[in-house]
Structure formats: C-alpha cells, structure tokens
Design a protein around this motif. Structure first.
Motif, PDB file in Angstrom:
ATOM      1  N   ALA A 160       0.823  -1.213   0.000  1.00  0.00           N
ATOM      2  CA  ALA A 160       0.000   0.000   0.000  1.00  0.00           C
ATOM      3  C   ALA A 160       0.856   1.262   0.000  1.00  0.00           C
ATOM      4  O   ALA A 160       0.460   2.290  -0.547  1.00  0.00           O
ATOM      5  CB  ALA A 160      -0.952   0.014   1.198  1.00  0.00           C
ATOM      6  N   ALA A 161       2.042   1.201   0.611  1.00  0.00           N
ATOM      7  CA  ALA A 161       2.884   2.399   0.711  1.00  0.00           C
ATOM      8  C   ALA A 161       3.303   2.918  -0.669  1.00  0.00           C
ATOM      9  O   ALA A 161       3.057   4.090  -0.987  1.00  0.00           O
ATOM     10  CB  ALA A 161       4.103   2.116   1.590  1.00  0.00           C
ATOM     11  N   ALA A 166       2.136   6.524  -5.558  1.00  0.00           N
ATOM     12  CA  ALA A 166       1.696   6.639  -6.954  1.00  0.00           C
ATOM     13  C   ALA A 166       0.404   7.433  -7.065  1.00  0.00           C
ATOM     14  O   ALA A 166       0.255   8.272  -7.966  1.00  0.00           O
ATOM     15  CB  ALA A 166       1.519   5.253  -7.557  1.00  0.00           C
ATOM     16  N   VAL A 167      -0.534   7.178  -6.154  1.00  0.00           N
ATOM     17  CA  VAL A 167      -1.814   7.897  -6.172  1.00  0.00           C
ATOM     18  C   VAL A 167      -1.590   9.388  -5.938  1.00  0.00           C
ATOM     19  O   VAL A 167      -2.184  10.235  -6.599  1.00  0.00           O
ATOM     20  CB  VAL A 167      -2.801   7.316  -5.136  1.00  0.00           C
ATOM     21  CG1 VAL A 167      -4.079   8.144  -5.085  1.00  0.00           C
ATOM     22  CG2 VAL A 167      -3.140   5.867  -5.457  1.00  0.00           C
ATOM     23  N   ALA A 168      -0.725   9.705  -4.997  1.00  0.00           N
ATOM     24  CA  ALA A 168      -0.435  11.123  -4.719  1.00  0.00           C
ATOM     25  C   ALA A 168       0.139  11.805  -5.948  1.00  0.00           C
ATOM     26  O   ALA A 168      -0.247  12.928  -6.287  1.00  0.00           O
ATOM     27  CB  ALA A 168       0.533  11.230  -3.545  1.00  0.00           C
ATOM     28  N   ARG A 169       1.056  11.129  -6.630  1.00  0.00           N
ATOM     29  CA  ARG A 169       1.690  11.738  -7.807  1.00  0.00           C
ATOM     30  C   ARG A 169       0.710  11.870  -8.966  1.00  0.00           C
ATOM     31  O   ARG A 169       0.694  12.873  -9.677  1.00  0.00           O
ATOM     32  CB  ARG A 169       2.895  10.915  -8.237  1.00  0.00           C
ATOM     33  CG  ARG A 169       3.607  11.517  -9.416  1.00  0.00           C
ATOM     34  CD  ARG A 169       4.909  10.825  -9.709  1.00  0.00           C
ATOM     35  NE  ARG A 169       5.453  11.273 -10.983  1.00  0.00           N
ATOM     36  CZ  ARG A 169       6.474  10.716 -11.579  1.00  0.00           C
ATOM     37  NH1 ARG A 169       7.082   9.689 -11.030  1.00  0.00           N
ATOM     38  NH2 ARG A 169       6.898  11.174 -12.741  1.00  0.00           N
ATOM     39  N   ASP A 185       5.985   2.583   6.056  1.00  0.00           N
ATOM     40  CA  ASP A 185       7.156   2.398   5.186  1.00  0.00           C
ATOM     41  C   ASP A 185       7.331   3.624   4.290  1.00  0.00           C
ATOM     42  O   ASP A 185       6.894   3.658   3.144  1.00  0.00           O
ATOM     43  CB  ASP A 185       6.988   1.127   4.349  1.00  0.00           C
ATOM     44  CG  ASP A 185       8.273   0.727   3.636  1.00  0.00           C
ATOM     45  OD1 ASP A 185       9.190   1.575   3.542  1.00  0.00           O
ATOM     46  OD2 ASP A 185       8.365  -0.422   3.171  1.00  0.00           O
ATOM     47  N   LYS A 186       7.988   4.621   4.846  1.00  0.00           N
ATOM     48  CA  LYS A 186       8.146   5.884   4.119  1.00  0.00           C
ATOM     49  C   LYS A 186       9.062   5.734   2.903  1.00  0.00           C
ATOM     50  O   LYS A 186       8.865   6.385   1.879  1.00  0.00           O
ATOM     51  CB  LYS A 186       8.669   6.961   5.067  1.00  0.00           C
ATOM     52  CG  LYS A 186       7.666   7.325   6.155  1.00  0.00           C
ATOM     53  CD  LYS A 186       8.271   8.244   7.186  1.00  0.00           C
ATOM     54  CE  LYS A 186       7.264   8.621   8.250  1.00  0.00           C
ATOM     55  NZ  LYS A 186       6.535   7.480   8.828  1.00  0.00           N
ATOM     56  N   ASN A 187      10.078   4.883   3.004  1.00  0.00           N
ATOM     57  CA  ASN A 187      10.971   4.679   1.860  1.00  0.00           C
ATOM     58  C   ASN A 187      10.206   4.129   0.661  1.00  0.00           C
ATOM     59  O   ASN A 187      10.406   4.560  -0.478  1.00  0.00           O
ATOM     60  CB  ASN A 187      12.112   3.731   2.234  1.00  0.00           C
ATOM     61  CG  ASN A 187      13.127   4.384   3.166  1.00  0.00           C
ATOM     62  OD1 ASN A 187      13.286   5.602   3.164  1.00  0.00           O
ATOM     63  ND2 ASN A 187      13.807   3.581   3.962  1.00  0.00           N
ATOM     64  N   PHE A 190       8.015   6.916  -0.872  1.00  0.00           N
ATOM     65  CA  PHE A 190       8.772   7.834  -1.727  1.00  0.00           C
ATOM     66  C   PHE A 190       9.212   7.157  -3.023  1.00  0.00           C
ATOM     67  O   PHE A 190       9.192   7.774  -4.097  1.00  0.00           O
ATOM     68  CB  PHE A 190       9.989   8.376  -0.972  1.00  0.00           C
ATOM     69  CG  PHE A 190       9.640   9.210   0.234  1.00  0.00           C
ATOM     70  CD1 PHE A 190       8.583  10.106   0.199  1.00  0.00           C
ATOM     71  CD2 PHE A 190      10.361   9.097   1.411  1.00  0.00           C
ATOM     72  CE1 PHE A 190       8.248  10.883   1.305  1.00  0.00           C
ATOM     73  CE2 PHE A 190      10.040   9.868   2.524  1.00  0.00           C
ATOM     74  CZ  PHE A 190       8.982  10.754   2.477  1.00  0.00           C
ATOM     75  N   LYS A 191       9.602   5.885  -2.931  1.00  0.00           N
ATOM     76  CA  LYS A 191      10.036   5.157  -4.137  1.00  0.00           C
ATOM     77  C   LYS A 191       8.861   4.974  -5.096  1.00  0.00           C
ATOM     78  O   LYS A 191       9.008   5.103  -6.310  1.00  0.00           O
ATOM     79  CB  LYS A 191      10.597   3.792  -3.725  1.00  0.00           C
ATOM     80  CG  LYS A 191      11.244   3.015  -4.859  1.00  0.00           C
ATOM     81  CD  LYS A 191      12.583   3.590  -5.245  1.00  0.00           C
ATOM     82  CE  LYS A 191      13.258   2.768  -6.347  1.00  0.00           C
ATOM     83  NZ  LYS A 191      13.715   1.453  -5.867  1.00  0.00           N
ATOM     84  N   GLY A 192       7.689   4.678  -4.549  1.00  0.00           N
ATOM     85  CA  GLY A 192       6.506   4.552  -5.392  1.00  0.00           C
ATOM     86  C   GLY A 192       6.179   5.852  -6.091  1.00  0.00           C
ATOM     87  O   GLY A 192       5.852   5.877  -7.288  1.00  0.00           O
TER      88      GLY A 192
END
Length: 202
Positions: A160-161, A166-169, A185-187, A190-192
């Motif tokens: 989900a992280a 991806a949804v935010a972008r 899982d913040k990493n 950010f990677k997504g």
C-alpha cells in the motif's frame, strides 16, 4: 454542495484485503491532516470477503462536509486504484466513472499494456503504473483494523505504501508529506512516488 472526490480501490479478499484498506485509509488520513473532510470504508456488497475474490474499498475527500456519507458505494469514482493487476482482465474497474478519471495500477507492465484490458478507456484522463510488489515485496494479511478496530500491524507497511505514493503523484489529491505522516514504510512511499509511470490520454 462541495465536490466529493470518490476513490475506489479494487483488491482481492484476504490476500490483499489489508493493502486495499490501507490505500483507502491512507488517503483519508492524509487528507484529514490537510483539514479536509474524509471517509474510508469497505463495500458492504462485497462482504464477507473470500480468498482472492475481487472486492472494493472506498475513500472520499472533500473541502466541505460530505452529505452523501450514508451512501455505502462510490457511484462515480474519479480515481480507481487496482491493487492486483489481474483484476483488470475480468472486471470493468472503471464502471461509474464519468470522464477525466485516473487509474492507478500495481504492475510491472507499461500503461499501454494495461490499457489493452480496460474497457471504456475513453473515460480516463490518465493511467499510472507502479511496481508496488517490486518496491515493497510485502503483502500483509491482517484483519485487526477492519470495521473501526485498532490496526495492530500499522498502516502502510506493505505494498500500500508505494501505491499511495503513486496515487499522490497521479492525482494531487493529497500531499506526499501528508502521506509520510501516516504511512509506516516511508521509503517505499517515496520510491513509489518517484518511479510511477504516468501516461496522459487527453
């Protein structure tokens, strides 16, 4: 009446139930941090969920009070998130979408490859693909957070992280910083966000 952004998440029973729930809850909690009015909930028509059966989760975000809060289905989603890409092969995940919608899919495939399986693709403004499985590698099976219960595992510790990133972008409905405040899982988040591939259709 203020515009309500309807987000529908397609996932699979038991196997990725929590991941779908985390996408819905993550969007709602992040938007709540930004002072917006929100909802997130299961589709009761899909319950009880069974192993691998396609089911839906919902989120709503608005700048004003959500008057439709007792309607337990998103009739006109403008954002659709697919947690398991195989779902697009047998279901019209865009049903109800009126136009200028955004589709976000967890897949290693390109947007063009996924579009081959999407009926009514003319309703889309854009499609975004992210390899959430490749980024996170974890799919959490847990039911502690259902129906308002306390989530013992924590929100966004699995695929989900990166999906939320991806949804935010792709949508801009919530800020990445707001999601970082609610996702474990913040990493992966950010990677997504960084690796999402977006194809604009019109």
């Amino acid at each position: 009446m203020a515009h309500v952004h309807e987000i529908t998440i397609w996932t699979r029973g038991v196997e990725t139930d929590k991941e779908g729930r985390d996408v819905a809850n993550g969007m709602a909690k992040a938007a709540d941090k930004e002072g917006k009015f929100t909802q997130s909930f299961d589709n009761y028509v899909d319950l009880p969920d069974r192993v691998n059966v396609p089911l839906r989760k919902y989120a709503r975000i608005s700048d004003a009070d959500i008057e439709m809060k007792y309607d337990y289905e998103n009739e006109k989603p403008e954002v659709v998130v697919v947690v398991d890409a195989t779902i697009v092969k047998g279901i019209n995940v865009l049903r109800g979408m009126e136009g200028d919608g955004i589709l976000v899919v967890n897949t290693r495939r390109s947007p063009d490859e996924i579009l081959k399986f999407i009926p009514e693709k003319a309703r889309l403004k854009a499609i975004a693909c992210v390899d959430a499985d490749g980024i996170s590698g974890t799919s959490t099976v847990d039911f502690s957070g259902t129906e308002g219960g306390v989530d013992a595992v924590g929100l966004g510790s699995g695929i989900a992280a990166p999906l939320l990133g991806a949804v935010a972008r792709a949508t801009g409905l919530v800020k990445l910083e707001s999601l970082a405040g609610v996702v474990q899982d913040k990493n992966a988040l950010f990677k997504g966000h960084e690796t999402t591939v977006i194809k604009t259709l019109h």
